[in-house]
Design a protein around this motif. Structure first.
Motif, PDB file in Angstrom:
ATOM      1  N   ILE A  28       0.843  -1.188   0.000  1.00 33.76           N
ATOM      2  CA  ILE A  28       0.000   0.000   0.000  1.00 33.76           C
ATOM      3  C   ILE A  28       0.883   1.244   0.000  1.00 33.76           C
ATOM      4  O   ILE A  28       1.665   1.448   0.929  1.00 33.76           O
ATOM      5  CB  ILE A  28      -0.910   0.031   1.251  1.00 33.76           C
ATOM      6  CG1 ILE A  28      -1.630  -1.293   1.452  1.00 33.76           C
ATOM      7  CG2 ILE A  28      -1.870   1.213   1.202  1.00 33.76           C
ATOM      8  CD1 ILE A  28      -2.473  -1.743   0.294  1.00 33.76           C
ATOM      9  N   PRO A  29       0.775   2.083  -1.027  1.00 30.03           N
ATOM     10  CA  PRO A  29       1.554   3.326  -1.015  1.00 30.03           C
ATOM     11  C   PRO A  29       0.986   4.299   0.028  1.00 30.03           C
ATOM     12  O   PRO A  29      -0.228   4.326   0.276  1.00 30.03           O
ATOM     13  CB  PRO A  29       1.385   3.875  -2.431  1.00 30.03           C
ATOM     14  CG  PRO A  29       0.156   3.238  -2.962  1.00 30.03           C
ATOM     15  CD  PRO A  29      -0.014   1.935  -2.240  1.00 30.03           C
ATOM     16  N   ASN A  58       0.929  -3.961   3.545  1.00 32.01           N
ATOM     17  CA  ASN A  58       2.306  -3.603   3.863  1.00 32.01           C
ATOM     18  C   ASN A  58       2.592  -2.185   3.352  1.00 32.01           C
ATOM     19  O   ASN A  58       2.556  -1.948   2.153  1.00 32.01           O
ATOM     20  CB  ASN A  58       3.262  -4.611   3.210  1.00 32.01           C
ATOM     21  CG  ASN A  58       4.673  -4.434   3.666  1.00 32.01           C
ATOM     22  OD1 ASN A  58       4.925  -4.113   4.819  1.00 32.01           O
ATOM     23  ND2 ASN A  58       5.620  -4.649   2.767  1.00 32.01           N
ATOM     24  N   VAL A  59       2.836  -1.270   4.273  1.00 31.63           N
ATOM     25  CA  VAL A  59       3.164   0.106   3.909  1.00 31.63           C
ATOM     26  C   VAL A  59       4.687   0.204   3.956  1.00 31.63           C
ATOM     27  O   VAL A  59       5.281   0.512   4.979  1.00 31.63           O
ATOM     28  CB  VAL A  59       2.507   1.127   4.858  1.00 31.63           C
ATOM     29  CG1 VAL A  59       2.751   2.544   4.369  1.00 31.63           C
ATOM     30  CG2 VAL A  59       1.014   0.859   4.978  1.00 31.63           C
ATOM     31  N   ALA A  60       5.314  -0.104   2.824  1.00 35.00           N
ATOM     32  CA  ALA A  60       6.775  -0.188   2.759  1.00 35.00           C
ATOM     33  C   ALA A  60       7.399   1.179   2.499  1.00 35.00           C
ATOM     34  O   ALA A  60       6.744   2.103   2.017  1.00 35.00           O
ATOM     35  CB  ALA A  60       7.187  -1.158   1.666  1.00 35.00           C
ATOM     36  N   ASN A  61       8.670   1.265   2.799  1.00 37.11           N
ATOM     37  CA  ASN A  61       9.467   2.469   2.543  1.00 37.11           C
ATOM     38  C   ASN A  61       8.882   3.713   3.182  1.00 37.11           C
ATOM     39  O   ASN A  61       8.893   4.792   2.594  1.00 37.11           O
ATOM     40  CB  ASN A  61       9.650   2.691   1.031  1.00 37.11           C
ATOM     41  CG  ASN A  61      10.296   1.500   0.365  1.00 37.11           C
ATOM     42  OD1 ASN A  61      11.221   0.904   0.913  1.00 37.11           O
ATOM     43  ND2 ASN A  61       9.786   1.125  -0.788  1.00 37.11           N
ATOM     44  N   VAL A  62       8.344   3.553   4.374  1.00 35.92           N
ATOM     45  CA  VAL A  62       7.749   4.672   5.095  1.00 35.92           C
ATOM     46  C   VAL A  62       8.391   4.756   6.470  1.00 35.92           C
ATOM     47  O   VAL A  62       8.547   3.749   7.146  1.00 35.92           O
ATOM     48  CB  VAL A  62       6.221   4.470   5.242  1.00 35.92           C
ATOM     49  CG1 VAL A  62       5.613   5.513   6.143  1.00 35.92           C
ATOM     50  CG2 VAL A  62       5.556   4.493   3.879  1.00 35.92           C
ATOM     51  N   ASP A  77       1.053  -1.435  10.284  1.00 34.23           N
ATOM     52  CA  ASP A  77       0.702  -2.198   9.091  1.00 34.23           C
ATOM     53  C   ASP A  77       0.828  -3.681   9.411  1.00 34.23           C
ATOM     54  O   ASP A  77       1.023  -4.076  10.563  1.00 34.23           O
ATOM     55  CB  ASP A  77       1.524  -1.759   7.877  1.00 34.23           C
ATOM     56  CG  ASP A  77       2.986  -2.147   7.947  1.00 34.23           C
ATOM     57  OD1 ASP A  77       3.434  -2.767   8.937  1.00 34.23           O
ATOM     58  OD2 ASP A  77       3.711  -1.819   6.994  1.00 34.23           O
ATOM     59  N   ILE A  78       0.732  -4.510   8.396  1.00 32.93           N
ATOM     60  CA  ILE A  78       0.721  -5.955   8.600  1.00 32.93           C
ATOM     61  C   ILE A  78       2.015  -6.452   9.252  1.00 32.93           C
ATOM     62  O   ILE A  78       2.000  -7.372  10.060  1.00 32.93           O
ATOM     63  CB  ILE A  78       0.419  -6.703   7.271  1.00 32.93           C
ATOM     64  CG1 ILE A  78       0.004  -8.143   7.542  1.00 32.93           C
ATOM     65  CG2 ILE A  78       1.577  -6.634   6.313  1.00 32.93           C
ATOM     66  CD1 ILE A  78      -1.354  -8.252   8.169  1.00 32.93           C
TER      67      ILE A  78
END
Length: 126
Positions: A28-29, A58-62, A77-78
């Protein structure tokens, strides 16, 4: 929807607002969550209020700690949910049953921002 949260918990003089977002996509962006984060930040402007955004994705790169510092919103997130239920196979099984994607490649991570005073209780209610 007139309110900006799904669940409200009260503990002494503290209010905990929880918004839950579920997506079909695994990743998820942050842009898909920005309006929700802004709305929830309005609930966090009182020092006795806590806002938690739970994302079934999954809110990646945050930098979640930066979101907490900038908006007062804790983002779980997950990967964070998996961290808190890692010792509970029943909860893990139930979580995998409701998700439309595999969690096999997601690394459990401790969350940034607000944490329950009693983390073992979080494992029970998640």
């Amino acid at each position: 929807k007139t309110r900006n949260y799904d669940l409200l918990f009260h503990s002494n003089e503290q209010s905990i607002f929880v918004e839950v977002k579920s997506f079909r996509d695994k990743n998820i962006p942050l842009s898909r969550l920005s309006k929700t984060i802004e709305n929830m930040s309005l609930l966090s402007n009182n020092t006795n209020n806590i806002s938690v955004l739970v994302v079934f994705g999954n809110v990646a790169n945050v930098d979640k700690s930066q979101i907490y510092l900038d908006y007062g919103v804790t983002l779980w997130d997950i990967s964070n949910l998996l961290f808190y239920i890692k010792d509970n196979f029943t909860l893990q099984y139930n979580l995998t049953k409701i998700l439309p994607f595999s969690i096999a490649s997601i690394e459990p991570q401790e969350s940034s921002g607000w944490l329950p005073t009693y983390p073992h209780k979080a494992k029970e209610i998640l």
